[in-house]
Design a protein around this motif. Sequence first.
Motif, PDB file in Angstrom:
ATOM      1  N   GLY A   1     -13.376  10.060   5.366  1.00 12.37           N
ATOM      2  CA  GLY A   1     -12.010  10.482   5.308  1.00 12.37           C
ATOM      3  C   GLY A   1     -11.114   9.403   4.712  1.00 12.37           C
ATOM      4  O   GLY A   1     -11.539   8.312   4.368  1.00 12.37           O
ATOM      5  N   GLN A   2      -9.892   9.755   4.593  1.00  8.76           N
ATOM      6  CA  GLN A   2      -8.890   8.870   4.010  1.00  8.76           C
ATOM      7  C   GLN A   2      -8.255   8.012   5.104  1.00  8.76           C
ATOM      8  O   GLN A   2      -7.997   8.480   6.211  1.00  8.76           O
ATOM      9  N   ASN A   3      -8.005   6.753   4.791  1.00  7.40           N
ATOM     10  CA  ASN A   3      -7.357   5.850   5.723  1.00  7.40           C
ATOM     11  C   ASN A   3      -5.850   6.167   5.737  1.00  7.40           C
ATOM     12  O   ASN A   3      -5.208   6.090   4.693  1.00  7.40           O
ATOM     13  N   PRO A   4      -5.276   6.530   6.898  1.00  9.63           N
ATOM     14  CA  PRO A   4      -3.849   6.849   6.954  1.00  9.63           C
ATOM     15  C   PRO A   4      -2.967   5.701   6.475  1.00  9.63           C
ATOM     16  O   PRO A   4      -1.864   5.927   5.982  1.00  9.63           O
ATOM     17  N   GLY A   5      -3.443   4.471   6.592  1.00 10.61           N
ATOM     18  CA  GLY A   5      -2.668   3.322   6.138  1.00 10.61           C
ATOM     19  C   GLY A   5      -2.512   3.258   4.630  1.00 10.61           C
ATOM     20  O   GLY A   5      -1.648   2.553   4.115  1.00 10.61           O
ATOM     21  N   ASP A   6      -3.347   4.007   3.916  1.00  8.21           N
ATOM     22  CA  ASP A   6      -3.279   4.031   2.454  1.00  8.21           C
ATOM     23  C   ASP A   6      -2.360   5.130   1.922  1.00  8.21           C
ATOM     24  O   ASP A   6      -2.076   5.169   0.733  1.00  8.21           O
ATOM     25  N   ALA A   7      -1.932   6.031   2.785  1.00 12.16           N
ATOM     26  CA  ALA A   7      -1.111   7.165   2.355  1.00 12.16           C
ATOM     27  C   ALA A   7       0.351   6.746   2.231  1.00 12.16           C
ATOM     28  O   ALA A   7       0.851   5.917   2.993  1.00 12.16           O
ATOM     29  N   ALA A   8       1.020   7.336   1.262  1.00  7.03           N
ATOM     30  CA  ALA A   8       2.449   7.078   1.083  1.00  7.03           C
ATOM     31  C   ALA A   8       3.224   7.720   2.232  1.00  7.03           C
ATOM     32  O   ALA A   8       3.009   8.893   2.535  1.00  7.03           O
ATOM     33  N   PRO A   9       4.105   6.969   2.890  1.00  9.61           N
ATOM     34  CA  PRO A   9       4.852   7.546   4.012  1.00  9.61           C
ATOM     35  C   PRO A   9       5.915   8.538   3.527  1.00  9.61           C
ATOM     36  O   PRO A   9       6.765   8.203   2.720  1.00  9.61           O
ATOM     37  N   ARG A  10       5.805   9.746   3.993  1.00 11.04           N
ATOM     38  CA  ARG A  10       6.770  10.795   3.675  1.00 11.04           C
ATOM     39  C   ARG A  10       7.280  11.302   5.015  1.00 11.04           C
ATOM     40  O   ARG A  10       6.586  12.042   5.710  1.00 11.04           O
ATOM     41  N   LEU A  11       8.473  10.864   5.374  1.00  9.42           N
ATOM     42  CA  LEU A  11       8.992  11.161   6.703  1.00  9.42           C
ATOM     43  C   LEU A  11      10.136  12.145   6.638  1.00  9.42           C
ATOM     44  O   LEU A  11      10.968  12.097   5.745  1.00  9.42           O
ATOM     45  N   ARG A  12      10.172  13.008   7.658  1.00  9.09           N
ATOM     46  CA  ARG A  12      11.157  14.075   7.704  1.00  9.09           C
ATOM     47  C   ARG A  12      12.052  13.886   8.920  1.00  9.09           C
ATOM     48  O   ARG A  12      11.595  13.508   9.997  1.00  9.09           O
ATOM     49  N   PHE A  13      13.316  14.175   8.730  1.00 10.26           N
ATOM     50  CA  PHE A  13      14.275  14.253   9.834  1.00 10.26           C
ATOM     51  C   PHE A  13      14.798  15.676   9.833  1.00 10.26           C
ATOM     52  O   PHE A  13      15.281  16.156   8.802  1.00 10.26           O
ATOM     53  N   LYS A  37      11.625   4.128   2.929  1.00 10.77           N
ATOM     54  CA  LYS A  37      12.095   3.215   1.883  1.00 10.77           C
ATOM     55  C   LYS A  37      11.119   2.067   1.680  1.00 10.77           C
ATOM     56  O   LYS A  37      10.870   1.644   0.553  1.00 10.77           O
ATOM     57  N   LYS A  38      10.529   1.555   2.766  1.00  4.21           N
ATOM     58  CA  LYS A  38       9.523   0.510   2.625  1.00  4.21           C
ATOM     59  C   LYS A  38       8.317   1.047   1.862  1.00  4.21           C
ATOM     60  O   LYS A  38       7.754   0.373   1.002  1.00  4.21           O
ATOM     61  N   GLY A  39       7.940   2.290   2.143  1.00  2.00           N
ATOM     62  CA  GLY A  39       6.841   2.909   1.419  1.00  2.00           C
ATOM     63  C   GLY A  39       7.136   3.041  -0.065  1.00  2.00           C
ATOM     64  O   GLY A  39       6.258   2.851  -0.905  1.00  2.00           O
ATOM     65  N   GLN A  40       8.387   3.331  -0.403  1.00  2.00           N
ATOM     66  CA  GLN A  40       8.758   3.434  -1.813  1.00  2.00           C
ATOM     67  C   GLN A  40       8.690   2.074  -2.499  1.00  2.00           C
ATOM     68  O   GLN A  40       8.330   1.997  -3.666  1.00  2.00           O
ATOM     69  N   LEU A  41       9.027   1.020  -1.773  1.00  2.81           N
ATOM     70  CA  LEU A  41       8.932  -0.327  -2.347  1.00  2.81           C
ATOM     71  C   LEU A  41       7.478  -0.760  -2.503  1.00  2.81           C
ATOM     72  O   LEU A  41       7.107  -1.344  -3.519  1.00  2.81           O
ATOM     73  N   ASP A  42       6.661  -0.459  -1.486  1.00  2.00           N
ATOM     74  CA  ASP A  42       5.253  -0.875  -1.501  1.00  2.00           C
ATOM     75  C   ASP A  42       4.399  -0.018  -2.433  1.00  2.00           C
ATOM     76  O   ASP A  42       3.408  -0.502  -2.979  1.00  2.00           O
ATOM     77  N   LEU A  43       4.754   1.245  -2.563  1.00  2.00           N
ATOM     78  CA  LEU A  43       3.949   2.185  -3.350  1.00  2.00           C
ATOM     79  C   LEU A  43       4.835   2.919  -4.361  1.00  2.00           C
ATOM     80  O   LEU A  43       5.102   4.110  -4.227  1.00  2.00           O
ATOM     81  N   PRO A  44       5.304   2.203  -5.387  1.00  2.00           N
ATOM     82  CA  PRO A  44       6.154   2.873  -6.378  1.00  2.00           C
ATOM     83  C   PRO A  44       5.407   4.020  -7.056  1.00  2.00           C
ATOM     84  O   PRO A  44       4.183   3.993  -7.164  1.00  2.00           O
TER      85      PRO A  44
END
Length: 92
Positions: A1-13, A37-44
């Motif tokens: 399976g895929q490591n969740p730590g490698d996935a781009a964070p897409r968070l919903r409010f 936002k940290k995910g966007q910086l780390d994973l452009p």
Amino acid sequence: GQNPGDAAPRLRFAPSPTGSLHVGGARTALYNWLVAKKGQLDLPNSEAGFVVRVEDTDLARSTKESEKSVLDDLSWLGLTWDEGPDDETAKY
């Protein structure tokens, strides 16, 4: 399976538009926004993002005025969303 730590964070409010934004909702939105936002910086160029989706499941108490108030409060806090209620191409 895929490591969740490698996935781009897409968070919903997903606030319910039954009144003003309260401190617990603001805190949740802030945490989700920060991680996205940290995910966007780390994973452009990834799917990382902060999504706002208004949950109007309580139709008896939901109002357009409350929805506008919550969205205005998020904007006042500087929590801009990448996808949301004003985005006609939203994927949510």
